[in-house]
Enzyme design. Structure first.
Site, PDB file in Angstrom:
ATOM      1  N   SER A   1     -55.424 -13.987  38.022  1.00  0.00           N
ATOM      2  CA  SER A   1     -55.281 -14.334  39.443  1.00  0.00           C
ATOM      3  C   SER A   1     -53.855 -14.253  39.966  1.00  0.00           C
ATOM      4  O   SER A   1     -53.639 -14.392  41.177  1.00  0.00           O
ATOM      5  CB  SER A   1     -55.837 -15.743  39.690  1.00  0.00           C
TER       6      SER A   1
ATOM      7  N   GLU B   1       0.801  -1.225   0.000  1.00  0.00           N
ATOM      8  CA  GLU B   1       0.000   0.000   0.000  1.00  0.00           C
ATOM      9  C   GLU B   1       0.832   1.274   0.000  1.00  0.00           C
ATOM     10  O   GLU B   1       0.426   2.272  -0.596  1.00  0.00           O
ATOM     11  CB  GLU B   1      -0.937   0.013   1.231  1.00  0.00           C
TER      12      GLU B   1
END
Length: 686
Positions: free
Chosen positions: A364, A94
């Site tokens: 309940s 690079e």
């Protein structure tokens, strides 16, 4: 005076002077522009190099359970955590002059320009690592002069404010390697299932070639092309003296083994739980940028084993061809830590978390909180009320309410609180609600964290005001731990990529309930699993009693659209809700039983290797055997008896006489000494 040019053009001194000044001003202007740019770069200081980083989630046992990538896999590592092979390969291909230039390689730029002119096309790039890093951090990839000028400016700022090592480290951690992997660590894990520091020369050379074309050079997409680029990079490294020819040849021949499980989309483990973790992290840190960029490690409360048990139990119990939904959670009652969580049957089809986001009628399952309030207001387990069809009048008699019992069953007689909870008698519940004052249950809703908007109506006693399922499970945890305040916790600790602790859970113990009353309520809840409690009807846990092998407390609840089962052993609380999303009623008997079966199957398997723990009464509580049908002290002639707990001084003192032929009230335990077997009479001597 005149001067001659090579072509014979006559230039006067005046003309020469003018040309000189023009060149001077051009160079001066250029120098000033460069100086201005440099000064501006210096004044603006170091640009931010913070980028999104993947967040890793861990279970309570330290195993990784998931990752949050914020748009792509990213794991920041320092240079010394990256294989030198990869560093050298990247620089070689690079930007070989990386350490010699100040952001721009002018010789390379000139060479690229000549190559492009010869080919009459863009054939050679000249961007340095610093330029690429600037582009990755701040810019897009559009090819405009404005973008190039901005890139150049950021390049200058990076070079002026950061060392070469820092720039290289940043570049290697942000460059894209394809398949959603940003940075060398993410790429190394994706392709080779190893850390970047462990890459071989062959692996490093292959990875270094991918950023030029993340799709084209991916070995997962085009292995031959990626292999050719790898070999070219190896040869380049030889030319630059970074490796020997022999090393290059061996690396080129090395057989590469790629990670295969990433190629198949795997399902997220405990996905509903992971979503809740990230929500809690956002609430804790209150910093979106920090969450995305700090490379967080989040240590959660999840118990993978309990999660697997929960998921497999749901899978076994529920029919696959039914679209009924499920929500499940398991909580440590001492801390509030959520150990397992299911928010629905299929996360991919519906990520909506029914455990934490839905609000459903509790039915309940609300009754334990009502009876806790009743015990605090003068009731005892022996308090009796008549169970019979009843119409209740409220709002100064302008409205009426006529509840019914399940299957239309009524005792048509006095029943005790012991029976009322075990049998889930609705008439007893509403009478209690009205007797102690409807505001009491509303207070309980706030105290237990289950209802800020409870309505002051008689039906509240039967759970008609919706609640969030996880809040309800947590409220049961408060009863289970003796009345200490807890809240659902998903996160134990958060640290950043540098190991700094950003958050650590600190559970503070706060007693919010009366400890004696909390225990008595919890013990009353064991009655639903006691089939000997009542001589003439069945308890609500009858169909799962045979599956249970240890003491449990719990309560079920049913509405037309909801089925619940929540219960606990001393060390674990678990709750199940089942129902349909869009108000569809639960009509099949099989589906109504799902919640209890899932709960029982989970609790037994989850605690299989845990010691059996009893519910131990605190100081100030006494236990006596009573006839649960009338609440009086039991005798040997009573057809049923049950151990019941009372706040000391409120326990019954009279014996049940209705089952004795001899009406003489017995002394002490109700059994005469001569009635005891010989071994019972001799026992005290030993």
């Amino acid at each position: 005076m005149e001067a001659m040019t090579p072509k014979g053009i006559r230039l006067t001194i005046k003309t020469i002077r003018a040309l000189f000044f023009i060149h001077f001003f051009v160079f001066a202007a250029a120098a000033i522009c460069i100086a201005v740019v440099l000064i501006a770069a210096k004044v603006q200081g170091a640009p931010s190099i913070v980028v999104p980083q993947s967040t890793v989630l861990y279970a309570s046992n330290g195993t990784k359970i998931g990752e949050e990538h914020h748009g792509g896999r990213r794991f920041w590592v320092e240079l010394d955590e990256i294989s030198p092979y990869l560093i050298n390969a990247t620089i070689a291909i690079e930007d070989k002059n990386f350490y010699d230039h100040h952001g721009f390689d002018f010789k390379r730029i000139a060479g690229a320009a000549v190559a492009d002119l010869k080919a009459m096309a863009k054939v050679q790039g000249a961007s340095t690592i610093t330029q690429q890093y600037a582009r990755n951090l701040y810019l897009g990839f559009e090819k405009t002069w404005a973008r190039k000028m901005t890139e150049a400016f950021y390049t200058i700022r990076l070079e002026m404010n950061y060392s070469k090592e820092k720039i290289l480290e940043g570049y290697l951690n942000t460059i894209y390697y394809g398949h959603g992997a940003y940075g060398v660590e993410a790429a190394s894990r994706y392709y080779f299932d190893k850390k970047a520091k462990d890459l071989t020369l062959a692996e490093a050379a292959l990875l270094a070639g991918i950023p030029k074309g993340p799709y084209s050079y991916s070995p997962m997409v085009n292995y031959d092309l990626s292999k050719k680029r790898q070999e070219m990079i190896l040869q380049t490294m030889v030319k630059q003296g970074l490796i020997t020819k022999k090393e290059s040849e061996l690396a080129a021949k090395e057989k590469l083994t790629f990670k295969t499980n990433e190629n198949t989309k795997t399902e997220k483990f405990a996905p509903y739980f992971q979503d809740e973790v990230m929500k809690e992290v956002k609430e804790i840190l209150q910093d979106h940028q920090l969450i995305e960029t700090a490379g967080l490690k989040i240590f959660t409360t999840l118990d993978p084993n309990l999660q697997k048990i929960a998921e497999s139990t749901v899978e076994k119990v529920m029919r696959k061809d039914s679209d009924i939904q499920v929500a499940f959670s398991a909580i440590d009652p001492k801390t509030g830590e959520v150990k397992a969580l299911i928010g629905g049957r299929n996360y991919k089809e519906s990520p909506f978390n029914r455990m934490t986001q839905a609000k459903r009628q509790p039915g309940s399952t609300i009754k334990p909180f009502l009876y806790y309030a009743a015990l605090e207001n003068g009731f005892t387990p022996s308090t009796t009320l008549k169970s019979e069809p009843t119409t209740f009048h409220f709002q100064n008699g302008t409205n009426t309410y006529s509840p019914g019992n399940y299957n239309g069953y009524y005792a048509n007689d006095e029943i005790t609180l012991i029976e009322a909870l075990a049998l889930s008698d609705n008439i007893y519940a509403v009478k209690t609600h009205m007797f102690i004052g409807m505001d009491q249950l509303i207070k309980m809703g706030k105290l237990f964290g289950i209802g800020e908007n409870f309505k002051m109506v008689p039906s509240l006693a039967l759970g008609t005001s919706p609640v969030r399922p996880l809040d309800l499970m947590n409220a049961y945890g408060i009863l289970a731990n003796g009345g200490q305040k807890i809240k659902p916790i998903f996160v134990r600790k958060i640290i950043d990529k540098n190991g700094k602790v950003l958050y650590e859970a600190n559970v503070k113990k706060e007693q919010i309930l009366n400890e004696q009353t909390a225990f008595i309520t919890a013990h009353l809840m064991t009655g639903m699993f006691d089939r000997k409690l009542n001589s003439y009807t069945t308890v609500t846990g009858e169909n799962i009693i045979d599956q249970l092998s240890r003491p449990f407390a719990g309560k079920s609840g049913t509405t037309k659209t909801d089925s619940w089962m929540i219960g606990f052993a001393p060390q674990l609380v678990a709750g199940v809700w089942t129902g349909y999303d869009k108000g569809k009623t639960i009509d099949m008997v099989e589906e109504r039983a799902y919640s209890k079966k899932i709960w029982a199957g989970f609790m037994e398997e989850a605690l299989k290797h845990e010691p059996v723990k009893q519910f131990k009464p605190p100081e100030g509580v006494v236990g006596v055997y009573v006839n649960p049908e009338n609440g009086l002290l039991a005798t040997k002639d009573c057809p049923v008896s049950r151990l019941a707990y009372y706040v000391k001084g409120t326990e019954p003192t009279k014996y049940c006489m209705e089952h004795r032929d001899n009406m003489e009230e017995p002394k002490n335990s109700g059994r005469k000494k001569k009635d005891k077997p010989l071994w019972r009479r001799l026992m005290p001597w030993f």
